[in-house]
Write a protein that holds these residues in place. Structure first.
Motif, PDB file in Angstrom:
ATOM      1  N   ALA A 213       2.088  -3.003  -1.094  1.00 39.27           N
ATOM      2  CA  ALA A 213       2.188  -2.722  -2.526  1.00 39.27           C
ATOM      3  C   ALA A 213       0.814  -2.738  -3.180  1.00 39.27           C
ATOM      4  CB  ALA A 213       3.098  -3.739  -3.202  1.00 39.27           C
ATOM      5  N   LEU A 214      -0.126  -3.389  -2.504  1.00 40.19           N
ATOM      6  CA  LEU A 214      -1.480  -3.501  -3.018  1.00 40.19           C
ATOM      7  C   LEU A 214      -2.195  -2.151  -3.039  1.00 40.19           C
ATOM      8  CD1 LEU A 214      -3.386  -6.501  -1.569  1.00 40.19           C
ATOM      9  CD2 LEU A 214      -4.659  -4.553  -2.322  1.00 40.19           C
ATOM     10  N   ILE A 215      -1.837  -1.284  -2.064  1.00 35.35           N
ATOM     11  CA  ILE A 215      -2.597  -0.042  -1.893  1.00 35.35           C
ATOM     12  C   ILE A 215      -2.609   0.846  -3.144  1.00 35.35           C
ATOM     13  CG2 ILE A 215      -2.714   2.110  -0.555  1.00 35.35           C
ATOM     14  CD1 ILE A 215      -1.823   0.380   1.879  1.00 35.35           C
ATOM     15  N   PRO A 216      -1.436   1.197  -3.706  1.00 35.10           N
ATOM     16  CA  PRO A 216      -1.496   2.033  -4.921  1.00 35.10           C
ATOM     17  C   PRO A 216      -2.265   1.368  -6.061  1.00 35.10           C
ATOM     18  CG  PRO A 216       0.766   1.339  -4.440  1.00 35.10           C
ATOM     19  CD  PRO A 216      -0.056   0.956  -3.263  1.00 35.10           C
ATOM     20  N   THR A 217      -2.100   0.051  -6.213  1.00 36.81           N
ATOM     21  CA  THR A 217      -2.823  -0.670  -7.262  1.00 36.81           C
ATOM     22  C   THR A 217      -4.325  -0.468  -7.094  1.00 36.81           C
ATOM     23  OG1 THR A 217      -1.153  -2.369  -6.964  1.00 36.81           O
ATOM     24  CG2 THR A 217      -2.995  -2.910  -8.413  1.00 36.81           C
TER      25      THR A 217
END
Ligand SMILES: Nc1ncnc2c1ncn2[C@@H]1O[C@H](COP(=O)(O)OP(=O)(O)OP(=O)(O)O)[C@@H](O)[C@H]1O
Ligand code: SF4
Ligand SMILES: [Mg+2]
Lengths: 330, 318
Positions: free
Chosen positions: B11-15
């Motif tokens: 979930a960190l990637i798009p952020t």
């Protein structure tokens, strides 16, 4: 033989914005070893404060035990040092509280909380105390006790938590257990189970029991003796059967009319007591019950009735106690 | 729980992509671009030709979008954050060199905040409304109100005027001399942790007061436990759950604080690197630093979330 517990002239006050509240005023009663005493009364009548005062658990400030003595097994609990009273709490006198949901610590296992007094008072190592906790949970008829000790309170139902509280109270085989409305927060069916269990385990351990309740029906089934409290004072006291059969105070009579009775015909109406509990910061000069009492006279409003022997073991604080016994139910 | 961690990391990637895009664009919008700086510092006449050459050499002549995708591609496929526009050194190397220093400073500040804030908060709650409570609360307000850069400047200036003593300005690495390194870091860590400790103290106090009113504390006392055991075993753990949340929320604030204090105390961490890079418009370093800080903050928050499980048995990672 001297009674196990003898409370004499106990008074506890709270300093509040409304002034000094005398939550418990000159309360006296005795309790023999192995006996069950019920303390009955409406909400706010001082039952919990009486119980908490015995173990000196009143938060100070705002509370303070202002007078009296609590003789337990020959020593006055009110004059003990902090260390001495701690050695009594949970060890020789244990307490069970009203709210099983919030009385257990949510972040510790149930087993640890049951084992805690054993480790504390008996100096039993934790591992052995946990084994004891399993045994205690078994004794309060928790199925699968060995795995339940590792559970957390949120995994338990209300009834199971109260069983755990009872197990905790039994941990050090206390001579006295004080149960403050142990079933009020539970389902009706569970209430009966828990009360029966409580009575059974205290009898098996030969512990005395102070059972606080506002349910006179409970009293008749489980108590040997009763104290009825109103406005921080005892208004009637005596053997449970006697009080149930021949109440000698209008407040007790009112209480009995407001709960279903075992010996009552089905379909008869329940009558709640009219009016509201007294303001403890500003009690009337005469009988505290006078504003709600149908029998009140000027004598009642101006002179406070003392708690006197109506019969040798039946006390009543009503000017007209002698006339009352005849007209139960009217 | 492993599945939970993996999901959180994904979930960190798009952020991070979104955040990097913002940083990438905004640093290029800082007035006065790097070409002007380079030309003026090299005393080269800013003629049209050398300007175009420089832009081409640095890859700044391409549209911003293609610059961004080249940068992103380098990260994804080569694990590279590009090169410094001035020194031509790999940004990743520079950051990895600086990161432990800032990390040490932040960790020490956090340590100060907790070691000071929690015990004083507990004390203040247990002694509610006594002189001790008022004194500690007043100090907390003072600690919050005094800005770190101001206190830092005072510490730099006045001892040297009065006693001819000043904090070490030549950085000593931990690997070189651990004790002197810690001594050097202690003052900025204290200043950095000061305001945070005040916040921790106030939250601990509030939560302790709340927890001490709970029924299970009464149960613990009714068992015969001493106040001290009751506080440590029954109250503190429940009171600290929100304090852990606070640590997660304050982590970025702490990072912000290090930028200023590294500057004052001349500590060559990420903060100093960032400040130098901004003044020189060294775009790859700026974006690189922000990216790494972003990852660090997210990781700290993940750690915080995982630590709830240790404190609160009701928490389940699914
Ligand atoms: N912490 C406190 N601060 C101020 N007043 C209190 C406090 N605890 C109790 N009191 C006072 O003492 C009175 C008696 O309270 P107590 O809890 O003993 O009632 P009770 O008979 O147990 O009622 P219930 O059936 O609702 O439990 C209350 O009406 C309240 O005015
Ligand atoms: S003393 Fe008077 S007011 Fe009080 S309970 Fe008896 S009859 Fe009622
Ligand atoms: Mg109560």
């Amino acid at each position: 033989m001297a009674p196990l517990l003898s409370v004499k002239g106990l008074s506890t006050e709270f300093r509040t914005e409304r002034g000094i509240v005398k939550a418990v005023d000159n309360v006296s009663f005795d309790l023999a070893a192995g006996e069950t005493l019920a303390i009955v009364g409406e909400s706010g009548s001082g039952k919990s404060v009486t119980a908490m005062s015995i173990l000196r658990l009143i938060p100070d400030p705002p509370g303070k035990i202002s007078a009296g003595e609590v003789m337990f097994d020959g020593q006055n609990l009110l004059t003990l040092s902090d260390e001495q009273i701690r050695a009594i709490r949970g060890n020789r006198i244990a307490m069970i509280f009203q709210e099983p949901m919030s009385s257990l610590n949510p972040s510790l296992t149930v087993g640890l909380q049951i084992a805690e007094p054993i480790n504390l008072h008996r100096k039993t190592p934790w591992a052995a105390a946990m084994d004891k906790a399993v045994e205690l949970l078994g004794r309060v008829r928790m199925s699968d006790a060995a795995s339940r000790v590792k559970a957390y309170p949120h995994q338990f139902s209300g009834g199971m938590r109260q069983r755990a509280m009872i197990a905790m109270a039994l941990a050090c085989q206390p001579q006295l257990i004080i149960a403050d409305e142990p079933t009020t927060a539970l389902d009706v069916t569970v209430q009966a189970q828990i009360l029966a269990l409580l009575k059974e385990v205290t009898r098996a351990a030969n512990s005395a029991l102070i059972l606080i309740t506002h349910d006179l029906g409970v009293v008749a089934r489980y108590a040997d003796r009763v104290c009825v409290m109103y406005g921080g004072r005892i208004v009637e006291a005596g053997p449970a059967r006697e009080i149930y059969a021949r109440p000698r105070h209008p407040y007790t009579i009112g209480l009995m009319a407001s709960v279903p009775r075992l010996d009552q015909e089905a379909g008869s109406r329940l009558v709640p007591i009219e009016g509201s509990p007294p303001n403890l910061a500003n009690l009337p000069p005469g009988c505290a019950f006078a504003p709600r009492c149908r029998r009140a006279t000027d004598l009642c409003r101006n002179h406070r009735p003392l708690l006197v022997q109506s019969t040798p073991d039946h006390l009543s604080a009503c000017h007209f106690h002698a006339q009352l016994s005849a007209n139960v139910g009217t | 729980m492993q599945a939970y961690i993996i999901r959180r990391l994904l979930a960190l990637i798009p952020t991070l992509i979104f955040a990097s895009l913002i940083v990438f664009i905004t640093v290029r919008l800082i007035p006065g671009d790097i070409i002007d700086l380079m030309l003026s510092s090299n005393d080269i006449g800013a003629d049209k030709k050398s300007r175009v050459q420089l832009e081409a050499a640095l890859g700044l002549d391409k549209p911003m979008v293609s610059q961004y995708f080249r940068w992103l591609g380098a990260i994804l496929f080569e694990g590279s954050l590009g090169k410094s526009l001035w020194q031509n050194t790999p940004v990743m190397e520079e950051i990895l060199h600086r990161l432990p220093i800032t990390f040490e400073l932040g960790l020490m500040a956090l340590f100060v905040a907790l070691i000071v804030g929690i015990p004083i908060g507990v004390y203040s709650a247990v002694r509610q409304d006594t002189v001790g409570d008022y004194v500690t609360r007043s100090f907390a307000i003072l600690a919050l109100a005094l800005p770190g850069f101001w206190v830092g400047t005072l510490v730099m200036v006045f001892p040297s005027i009065w006693w001819g003593w000043s904090p070490e300005v030549k950085y000593i690495a931990f690997t070189q001399d651990p004790l002197r390194n810690l001594a050097q870091m202690a003052i900025p860590a204290l200043i950095l942790g000061k305001a945070f400790s005040a916040v921790v103290m106030r939250l601990t106090r509030t939560m302790m007061l709340e927890v001490m009113r709970q029924d299970y504390i009464r149960t613990a006392l009714a068992k015969g436990l001493a106040t001290r055991t009751t506080i440590i075993r029954h109250a503190l753990r429940n009171a600290l759950i929100p304090v852990v949340t606070l640590v997660g929320l304050q982590a970025p604030v702490l990072v912000g604080g290090t930028v200023i204090l590294e500057q004052i105390f001349v500590i060559p961490g990420m903060g100093l690197l960032l400040l130098e890079a901004v003044s020189q418009r060294d775009y790859p370093i700026i974006t690189g630093v922000f990216l790494v800080v972003g990852v660090a903050v997210v990781l700290i928050n993940l750690l915080v979330d995982l630590s709830y499980g240790l404190l609160d048995p009701k928490v389940r990672y699914r």
